[in-house]
Every structure is written in C-alpha cells, then in structure tokens.
Design a protein around this motif. Sequence first.
Motif, short mmCIF file in Angstrom:
data_model
loop_
_atom_site.label_atom_id
_atom_site.label_comp_id
_atom_site.label_asym_id
_atom_site.label_seq_id
_atom_site.Cartn_x
_atom_site.Cartn_y
_atom_site.Cartn_z
N UNK A 392 0.81 -1.21 0.00
CA UNK A 392 0.00 0.00 0.00
C UNK A 392 0.85 1.27 0.00
N UNK A 393 1.97 1.28 0.72
CA UNK A 393 2.84 2.44 0.66
C UNK A 393 3.41 2.64 -0.74
N UNK A 429 1.70 3.81 7.80
CA UNK A 429 0.98 2.54 7.70
C UNK A 429 -0.46 2.80 7.28
N UNK A 430 -0.79 2.63 6.00
CA UNK A 430 -2.19 2.78 5.57
C UNK A 430 -3.10 1.77 6.27
N UNK A 431 -4.30 2.20 6.57
CA UNK A 431 -5.30 1.30 7.14
C UNK A 431 -6.29 0.93 6.04
N UNK A 432 -6.72 -0.32 6.03
CA UNK A 432 -7.44 -0.88 4.89
C UNK A 432 -8.74 -1.49 5.35
N UNK A 433 -9.82 -1.19 4.66
CA UNK A 433 -11.11 -1.79 4.94
C UNK A 433 -11.27 -3.12 4.23
N UNK A 434 -12.24 -3.89 4.68
CA UNK A 434 -12.49 -5.21 4.11
C UNK A 434 -13.83 -5.20 3.37
N UNK A 435 -13.94 -6.05 2.38
CA UNK A 435 -15.16 -6.08 1.58
C UNK A 435 -16.32 -6.67 2.36
N UNK A 436 -16.06 -7.70 3.15
CA UNK A 436 -17.14 -8.46 3.78
C UNK A 436 -17.40 -8.09 5.22
N UNK A 437 -16.69 -7.10 5.77
CA UNK A 437 -16.94 -6.70 7.15
C UNK A 437 -16.55 -5.24 7.34
N UNK A 438 -16.85 -4.70 8.51
CA UNK A 438 -16.63 -3.28 8.77
C UNK A 438 -15.33 -3.00 9.50
N UNK A 439 -14.44 -3.98 9.56
CA UNK A 439 -13.19 -3.77 10.27
C UNK A 439 -12.16 -3.08 9.36
N UNK A 440 -11.49 -2.10 9.92
CA UNK A 440 -10.44 -1.37 9.22
C UNK A 440 -9.13 -1.69 9.92
N UNK A 441 -8.18 -2.22 9.14
CA UNK A 441 -7.01 -2.85 9.74
C UNK A 441 -5.73 -2.34 9.08
N UNK A 442 -4.73 -1.95 9.86
CA UNK A 442 -3.43 -1.65 9.26
C UNK A 442 -2.94 -2.85 8.46
N UNK A 512 -14.17 2.48 2.75
CA UNK A 512 -15.27 3.34 2.33
C UNK A 512 -16.37 3.36 3.39
N UNK A 513 -17.49 3.97 3.04
CA UNK A 513 -18.58 4.18 4.00
C UNK A 513 -19.68 3.14 3.86
N UNK A 514 -19.34 1.97 3.36
CA UNK A 514 -20.36 0.92 3.21
C UNK A 514 -21.02 0.60 4.54
N UNK A 515 -20.23 0.52 5.59
CA UNK A 515 -20.75 0.09 6.89
C UNK A 515 -20.97 1.26 7.84
N UNK A 516 -20.17 2.33 7.72
CA UNK A 516 -20.27 3.47 8.62
C UNK A 516 -19.93 4.75 7.86
N UNK A 627 -12.04 0.30 -5.02
CA UNK A 627 -11.72 -0.92 -5.76
C UNK A 627 -11.04 -1.96 -4.89
N UNK A 628 -9.91 -1.63 -4.31
CA UNK A 628 -9.12 -2.58 -3.52
C UNK A 628 -8.90 -3.87 -4.30
N UNK A 629 -8.65 -3.72 -5.58
CA UNK A 629 -8.55 -4.91 -6.43
C UNK A 629 -7.20 -4.98 -7.11
#
Length: 804
Positions: A392-393, A429-442, A512-516, A627-629
């Motif tokens: 990500x960096x 350290x960028x923090x990254x969201x997940x497609x299937x849940x609302x957790x944002x994780x370094x 993104x704001x999918x969950x919050x 995208x995160x793809x």
Amino acid sequence: IDSWETQIKYLGNNIPYKDGRGYVYPLINYGYDNDLDTYDTTELQPAFFAKELFDRIFKDAGFTYTSSFLNSNPRFKKAIIPFVGKEFGLTDTQIKQRIFKAKSPLFINMDDPLNYYQSMSFVRYSQELQDVGNNHNTSLGTWTVSNNGVYNINSSMVLYAEFTPIGNTLPVKIIGRTRVIVRVIKNNTVLGSRIMFIHPPAGLEIQPNSTYTTSVNPTSQNLEYSGNGGSRPNDAVLNLTNVQLSVGDVIKVRVDTQSFTNHDGNEIFQDSNGVKYLQDVTLKIDSGLFKNSVVNTSVTYGDLIEMELAVPKKIKQLDFVLSIFKMFNLFVYKNPNKLNDFFIEPRDDFYNSEVVDWSEKLDVSKKLKILPMGLKTAKNYLFQYKKDKDYYNDSYLGNYGENYGTKDFILDNDFATNSNKTELIFSPTPIVGQVTNDRVVPTIIKADANGVVSRFQGNIRILIYGGLIPTTTLWTFGNVTLDKYPYCGHFDNPFNPTFDINFDLPKEIYYDSTYNTITLTDDNLYNRFWKKYIEEITDKNSKLVSGYFYLTPNDVSGLDFKKQYFFNNSYFRLHKLENYNPSDVSLTKCTFLKLKNKDAFIPSIGVVGGGVDVAIGSSKSPQVNTTNSGLVDGNSYNTKQAIIVGKSNIVSYGSKSINVQGNGNVISDQCKNVVINGNDNTVIAGVNNVQLINTSGVTVTESNTIYINGQGQGTSNILSIGKAHVIGVSNKYIVADTDSGLVEVELPTAYGNAGIEISFKNIGSNGILISVLAGQKIESNPTYTVNSSKSVTVFSSGQNWLIK
C-alpha cells in the motif's frame, strides 16, 4: 485477549492494562492468508507502547523527564510500535528444549495389534544422545511432544531376520516372503510408514532343523531384500517432514511383519515333494537412530515469546527519541532544580508568560541587529514519514508522488529557494477496509505481479492503539468468536477519529462508507504541533534580534528558555547565547526571537464522500478507495481474499478464500473455498467448496463439487484424506493432500469386486503409497506410488488390481 484492555504480564506479574505501559496485541494484517474473518493465535503480534520504550531508553541512560504531554496526552500514551519483522523465532535454548536423539534400538512388547498381522512390536531406543528437555523415554520408546509446532521425525534401523522352517524333513526353498512395515505412530494414528520385503534367496535350500540368517550388511547383488530409503537394502529409514504436532502427542515407532505367499495358505517354504511348511521368523535390529528436529522455528500457540525479539532491530535509541521529538515538535531543556532531569513539552506549551526584565543589562552603545525571519526561511517545509516498499505504501507513492500522510507547506516567497525536510525514522501505515466486514485494519503486506500476498519485513512503524471497537460482523480469534476488535491505526478511530498521527490527511484512504459514515478530522501532527510555529517563523513581521548584554553568573544560571525577556520596550523569546565566559567580565551576545503571534489551531471535521474538491479545515478531503482490487493482466479481484495466477479472471469482492491458476475464470458473489486449475470456468453465486483440477469450460452450480481432468466427480463418494487410510469399495474418488508427508492407503480386496474402479488424485508435494492385501498385487507389484500432482485410476480384475 487480556492485553486488549484487561491485563498484561509485566516483569513476571499480572498487572492491569494501562495506556503507555508494556505491550498490546492489536489486529494488523500481516498477509498470512486471505481469511480476514478468522485469525490464528500466531497471526497477532505484540506491539510495544512507544512510551514503554521511550521510558526505558531514558532509564538506561540514567535520566528522567518531567512532561505533562508525555505522561498524559493520548497521542503519545496510546502510540504503539508494532512488530514488523519477518516472524518470531524460537531462541536456541527453546529449540534445544524440544529436540532429542537416541540410538541402540530394541524391540519391546506390542500393545495394539491388528489381527491380520503375524507380529507387531514397538521399538525403544535405549541410549540417548541428546534430550535436554527430557522428552524421550528410553523405557517406553516414546517421545512426548512438549510444545506445539512443526517437526521432522527420523527413524532408522538396520534389520535382519532368522528364518526357521517348522517340521521339514527335507531341504526347503522359499516360495513366499515376509513384509516388514516400519510405522511412526502418533497416539494411535499412523503418521507414515515404509515397506520392505525380507526373505532368503530364491534358490537357497534350508536343511531340516536349520536356520537361515539374512545378512546384516548385504551387498547390492544380494536379493534377500527389496527395501527402501537407506543406503543398503535392509536400511529401514523413515523420514517424515513438516509434521504438525501438539503438546502431549506421543510418538513411537512400530514394526509389523506379515507373511506373503504365492498360494492360499500361510506357508512360505516348500520341499522337493511340494510339501509346504510354516516358518518361524525372528526379526532383529542391528543398529538405528530415532530423532526429531524443529522445522517451524517461529513461535506457535502455547509458546513463550521472548519480548526482546519484538523490539525493532537496527534502530538507535537516539534516533527513536529524536523522531518522537520531531513528531510532536517537543522542546527539551535541563531541569535546573533536579539532577539528570529534562523538561519536555510541545513547542506551543513550552513557553510561559513569566517575564524577566533585562532592560538594564542591554548595552545601548551597540545597535541591536534586526533580521527579518523571512530571510532565514525555506521555500517549503516538508514533513513526512520514511518511505517503505510494502504494497500500500508503494502503491500510494506511485499514484501521488509522495509518502502516505505527508504535509508540504509551500511558502509564498520568491527569495527563498531551499527546502526544509523533517522526516521520521518511522514509515507510514495505511489502514485498509475489508469487503465483507466493517473492520479497518493496518495492512503491512507485499504482493507480487500476480497479486499473491505474503508477509513483508518492513521498516519500524508507529500507530495509535484505539482499544476495542465494535464490529457488525463477528470474527474468530483462535477458538473465540468476538464482536469487537483491537483497533490500531494512524487515526484513533477509523470512522470518527479525534486525532491523526499522520502529518496531513492522505490523498486516498483504503476503505469506504459501506458500513459506517466516515467523519475525519484535520487534527494531525502538522496542524496540532507545527502549524503555529511554522507560520510564526515564516511571517514577514517576525524577526531575529541580536544584542550585547552584561550577564552575571547568577543571570546565566537562572536562564530559562520558557520565559519572556523584556528590553527595548518589547518582549522576546531567548534563542541562544554566544561567547559567555564566567571568568571574564565582558559582554555576551544574545539572540532573541520576536515573533508575530498566530492563532492557536482549532480542529475541523468533515464527512468524507469520495470527492477530492471538499476541504476539511485546511486539508483536502481524501478520495475514498472503491476498488481494492488487483488489475494485473486484466484480472479483477480483492487482493486480500484471492490469489490469482493468470489473466482475465474476475472474482467478486464478496467471495473469499479463492485460489485460481488459469485464464478467463469467473467466480460470482459470496463464494468460499474455491480452487481452480483451468480456464474459462464459472462458479455461480453462493457456491462453496469447489475444486476444479485440470478442468476448463465448466459451470459449477452446486457446493462441494470436484472436477478432475474435466470429469465431474459428484458430491457424495469423494474422500479427501491427508493421512493413512484404508479404502472402502464405496470410495470411488480419493483426493489426498500430501503436503505434510507421504500418505499411505490400502485398497480393499480385489476378490469378488471385479470391475470396481477407484481414482486417486495427489494434490500435495509428496506421494500416495497404495498397498494391497496379502496375496494380491497392483500390476504385479505389492505397492504403487502416485507422485506429486498426479492422478491414477485402478480397477479390480477379481484377483488383483490393475492400472487403467
């Protein structure tokens, strides 16, 4: 789990959790696998609180500090230094506690015989060569595993045998043979086995009341053995690699023998009249070795972590402390009232309103020298973290030409040309969201050109531990299901932060704001700790003022840079003294700052909606990552949920645990555990547990589906194995994972089962050893091996097994 908010182990004792003290285990994605809903215990690594390291550095140097900021401000007390090494390794002492080596094997009594074997005996190795941890028992012949881990197991022995025909009155010759199987047993499960055949030479006659003893050191021409694994035909060598073992597992070696004949009876000798005789076979051991070794030298569940291994390597104490000073623009000077103590506060909190009048000390015969601060300033002031090469960096730098979270203050000054750079030893350290849940994780990972994710051994980082925050999607840690997760990141909260330890808002965030709803703040390092200072020293009305003063030793001993100094009808901040000599009564040159006061920073907040033209205070709102793809070679997939090798594959972001090797495959939404080796296949939405091996052009509509070589295997008669197994006639398709070692299977009887077919697929890196019952063969051989990544189908002729 305790470290998240309850307690930690500190200097041998359990003490309550406290911000800034000891360590914590935050949730960070290190690239172990694609499953971000389930974390193994070893996937979370300890992070030290920065204050813990900072305090220990001061103590090690024999100093203390007095600081309201360092002792109470959450920007520092909640700051953590996460582990960014390759892995935690066991120490040499820990490894020695786990391994053993023993020799001088002897047979001991059997304990759980299988009824169709003639003889079963366990082996004990009576002489220990190494066993610091006292794991091996010479009396029982057992190794009891003391620590979870991955091991290699080696058993070797040199075998020979005494053959005595029973009741013969004429010389007899061999018409059969004896099979010897050496097995390594875990508890009551076979981990692996080796097969050899031992018998007198075919033409040898054994006289009545005589015994034939096979050679201990047979030559290569000696045909008494058809053996395995060793340098001689009678070396019974069994090497098991990468075996996952748990505490308390009991490992031992067993030797089984069984007679094989060319007729329906058990006799293996026959005289010249055709009379057959039973035999007395005594198996003996000449020499051997039993030992283990540690394969995975990283820590596993149940291990103690030597916490010194978590401290970042090759970092100087001075550089660490200076970077903390740079982050928060800390001003430092010695405490005149306490030995070896320093005052440390952010610049804007450092100064006070106390005034010292030096009007009478100024030498008015000399002109004050006044220099505009603008002549001392730079064209731009760059504040940044150090570059690193994780995924990500590296991606952010390539897209925006700057490091993540950088602030570049550009001064409108045509006369200034140089640049002033403030860089930390830490990397962002960028923090990254997940497609299937609302957790944002370094996320600290590397990804190759095919999007294959793995661990990244990176530069030192600093993050904020935000504590436990709720998640709408449950996750599993070890064997515990949780509805909160131990968040950390450069924000103190990913969706509604109160501060940020980047220098500025990034130009893009990877969630993104999918969950919050995302409401961000511009309360970052630059605005909070540097903005007022930079604006004051670059203001055209701010000045450096130098003059000469008559200072006594008492004046100098009482100097305090925090105070204001009054002379020439104005107030100044002391900057430096030059040429002071306490033994020579003379004038001392003093330089002061006369700054144009700027307003204190007031933070702003704003809702992030993906636009780049929206402002949050003085910063631009970041673009939202949508995208995160991975888009390499026309592939479209979530790089955290799929591994793709090939071109033009499309994997829905809602699918996970996907592994594709091929081109043009499509995996729809909400699929899980899909493995494809082939081209132009389609898996419809919601289908799980799919394996397409050497298969192209199929559409999968049902879960638990396997295709091998383009042929559908159905869903009811597939047997997936990863260890020794006896095959039944109803098992039509066998898929064996041999990555953990050789897998042994035994076919059912061929008698009465003419026409039955059984297919084998080896999806691992070792072999499948297929054996048959006594008196039967596979293509005239007692065994057949299916090598790595190969397939074979066998069928019964009614008498033996043949290869289709």
